[in-house]
Design an enzyme around this catalytic site. Structure first.
Site, PDB file in Angstrom:
ATOM      1  CE1 TYR A   3      -3.709   2.466   0.549  1.00 49.43           C
ATOM      2  CE2 TYR A   3      -2.508   3.226   2.482  1.00 49.43           C
ATOM      3  CZ  TYR A   3      -3.535   3.388   1.560  1.00 49.43           C
ATOM      4  OH  TYR A   3      -4.376   4.471   1.666  1.00 49.43           O
ATOM      5  CE  LYS A   5       1.464   4.595   8.242  1.00 49.17           C
ATOM      6  NZ  LYS A   5       0.085   4.569   8.558  1.00 49.17           N
ATOM      7  CG  ASP A  58       5.783   3.748   0.958  1.00 50.33           C
ATOM      8  OD1 ASP A  58       6.048   4.249   2.079  1.00 50.33           O
ATOM      9  OD2 ASP A  58       4.633   3.747   0.478  1.00 50.33           O
TER      10      ASP A  58
HETATM   11  C1  LIG Z   1       3.702   2.166   3.326  1.00 51.26           C
HETATM   12  C2  LIG Z   1       2.688   3.263   3.268  1.00 51.26           C
HETATM   13  N1  LIG Z   1       2.790   4.197   2.305  1.00 51.26           N
HETATM   14  C3  LIG Z   1       1.917   5.213   2.231  1.00 51.26           C
HETATM   15  C4  LIG Z   1       0.881   5.336   3.118  1.00 51.26           C
HETATM   16  C5  LIG Z   1      -0.082   6.481   3.018  1.00 51.26           C
HETATM   17  O1  LIG Z   1       0.125   7.377   4.049  1.00 51.26           O
HETATM   18  P1  LIG Z   1      -1.060   8.352   4.527  1.00 51.26           P
HETATM   19  O2  LIG Z   1      -2.095   7.481   5.165  1.00 51.26           O
HETATM   20  O3  LIG Z   1      -0.377   9.285   5.458  1.00 51.26           O
HETATM   21  O4  LIG Z   1      -1.574   9.036   3.300  1.00 51.26           O
HETATM   22  C6  LIG Z   1       0.727   4.391   4.132  1.00 51.26           C
HETATM   23  C7  LIG Z   1      -0.382   4.489   5.092  1.00 51.26           C
HETATM   24  O5  LIG Z   1      -0.649   3.620   5.868  1.00 51.26           O
HETATM   25  C8  LIG Z   1       1.651   3.329   4.202  1.00 51.26           C
HETATM   26  O6  LIG Z   1       1.542   2.378   5.149  1.00 51.26           O
END
Ligand SMILES: Cc1ncc(COP(=O)(O)O)c(C=O)c1O
Length: 412
Positions: free
Chosen positions: A129, A250, A222
């Site tokens: 994700y 986060k 990511d």
């Molecule tokens: C690995 C990863 N990338 C991107 C995101 C997206 O972040 P946000 O919820 O702050 O938009 C998340 C959210 O859980 C994530 O776990």
């Protein structure tokens, strides 16, 4: 509010509850709901609260910053300080652009990768994700997996066609797709945690590094979950791999909205206004979020990681023992745990999807009744914080022992 919530997994529908728990406040490693019930919290706001709720130095930093104002839409010193902290921790990052969410950061890193390579296609992994931007929802983990939807209506075929999805840990599928599609980037979670925690097989990130270097693509890692959590320098440090672009979030915002993407000068200077790849944000680099992020990162000493690692191992080992001979595979890295309701090790999205989600739901409901707040989806990580202690973990394991019994008795 659709489904009664402002982000889907919160609804608790996936674990068979018709309404979520409404929270009044958090204290250390605990949540208190509006009815006064207390829970040991393993969501921790889905990752940002690595120090737990209401850490006094984080709260003090926010309060002090608040006195001067909430937002200016102009540069402040906190942005520079936090950018320095990021660059110091991530060897591959020389410049940073702050955003307000991980979604924006991942979407913008992909835009930059396309601009830098002059190519369109992006390779991503099933069960990963990267936020909810149109092109990155294909076969995604987290709430998409929880809801059982392969993608989402509203994404155009043209957008979907620019994303090629391959299996995590599947070297031949990656090599084939790279050769066939000549992607702008391979986008990967450093250690996937949105289908539950599924670490890379040995050498897999290094393999992705080689595939991208050899084919002229960029490796975009990511680290929104893993950054500042699994080690000081994220999954890249653990796996000894250097990304071209890194996405963070986060923990970076310490519980306030902040995220970022970063990389070497030659790539980041393509971003506007240094270059002409446009990306912007009204609240990007928000002073309160910068203060919370800085105060959080400053607590994350080598000793803190050692402690987080040991607390995580205690929870993982405790869950393994509590599960006894039931078909449960517990996966963990520093700060992250997943008890998979599966009798074989989970190495890809297919194996995660093969888990017994009904039993996981029963397990979660039983835990909630016993004062433990787990992520209400099999396809999410349990987040351990530095506010957890041995007592809280041992209590959790005891409640898990009872909850496994419930889940495997009347279970469904
Ligand atoms: C690995 C990863 N990338 C991107 C995101 C997206 O972040 P946000 O919820 O702050 O938009 C998340 C959210 O859980 C994530 O776990």
């Amino acid at each position: 509010m659709p489904g009664g919530v402002n982000s889907p997994v919160r609804s608790m529908g996936a674990i068979g509850r018709d309404h979520p728990v409404f929270i009044e406040r958090g204290e250390g490693c605990e949540l208190v709901d509006v009815d006064g019930n207390r829970y040991v919290d393993y969501v921790c706001s889905w990752g940002p609260l690595i120090l737990g709720h209401g850490h006094r130095r984080v709260v003090a930093a926010i309060e002090e910053t608040l006195e001067a104002g909430t937002s200016f839409g102009a540069p402040t010193e906190g942005e520079i300080e936090l950018a320095h902290e990021v660059c110091e921790r991530f060897a591959s990052v020389q410049m940073v652009r702050m955003t307000s969410s991980g979604t924006e950061a991942a979407m913008s890193a992909v835009r930059l990768a396309r601009a830098a390579t002059g190519r369109d296609v992006v390779l991503k992994f099933a069960g990963a994700y990267h936020g909810h931007s149109d092109g990155l929802l294909a076969d995604a983990g987290s709430g998409i997996a929880t809801g059982g939807t392969p993608g989402t209506p509203g994404v155009t075929d043209a957008q979907a066609a620019q994303t090629i999805v391959v299996g995590w840990n599947d070297r031949s599928a990656v090599a084939e797709a790279v050769e066939r599609h000549r992607p702008a980037a391979i986008l990967a979670e450093g250690i996937p945690a949105n289908m539950g925690v599924v670490p890379p097989a040995e050498g897999f990130l290094g393999f992705l590094r080689d595939q991208t270097s050899d084919s002229g693509a960029l490796l975009v890692l990511d680290e929104v979950i893993t950054g500042f959590r699994v080690s000081r320098g994220g999954a890249q440090q653990l796996e000894d791999v250097s990304a071209d672009l890194t996405v963070m979030g986060k923990v970076l915002g310490g519980g306030l909205p902040a995220a970022a993407y970063g990389g070497p000068h030659e790539l980041m200077e393509l971003i506007s206004p240094a270059g002409d790849v446009y990306q912007a944000g009204t609240l990007s680099g928000n002073p309160l979020a910068m203060a919370a992020g800085l105060a959080t990162l400053r607590e994350l000493t080598p000793d803190a990681y050692e402690r987080l690692d040991s607390l995580t191992a205690r929870l993982a080992e405790g869950l393994r023992k509590a599960a006894d001979d039931r078909p449960i595979e517990v996966s963990s890295v520093c700060g992250l745990v997943t008890p998979f309701f599966n009798d074989r090790a989970v190495e890809d999205f297919g194996a995660a999807q093969a888990c017994d989600v009904d039993r996981y739901g029963a397990f979660c409901r039983a835990l909630l009744e016993r004062g433990v707040y787990p992520p209400p989806s099999q396809f999410e990580a349990w987040f351990v914080s530095l506010a957890h202690d041995e007592d809280a973990i041992d209590r959790t394991v005891e409640m898990a022992r009872e909850s496994f019994e419930v889940a495997f008795e009347d279970g469904r």
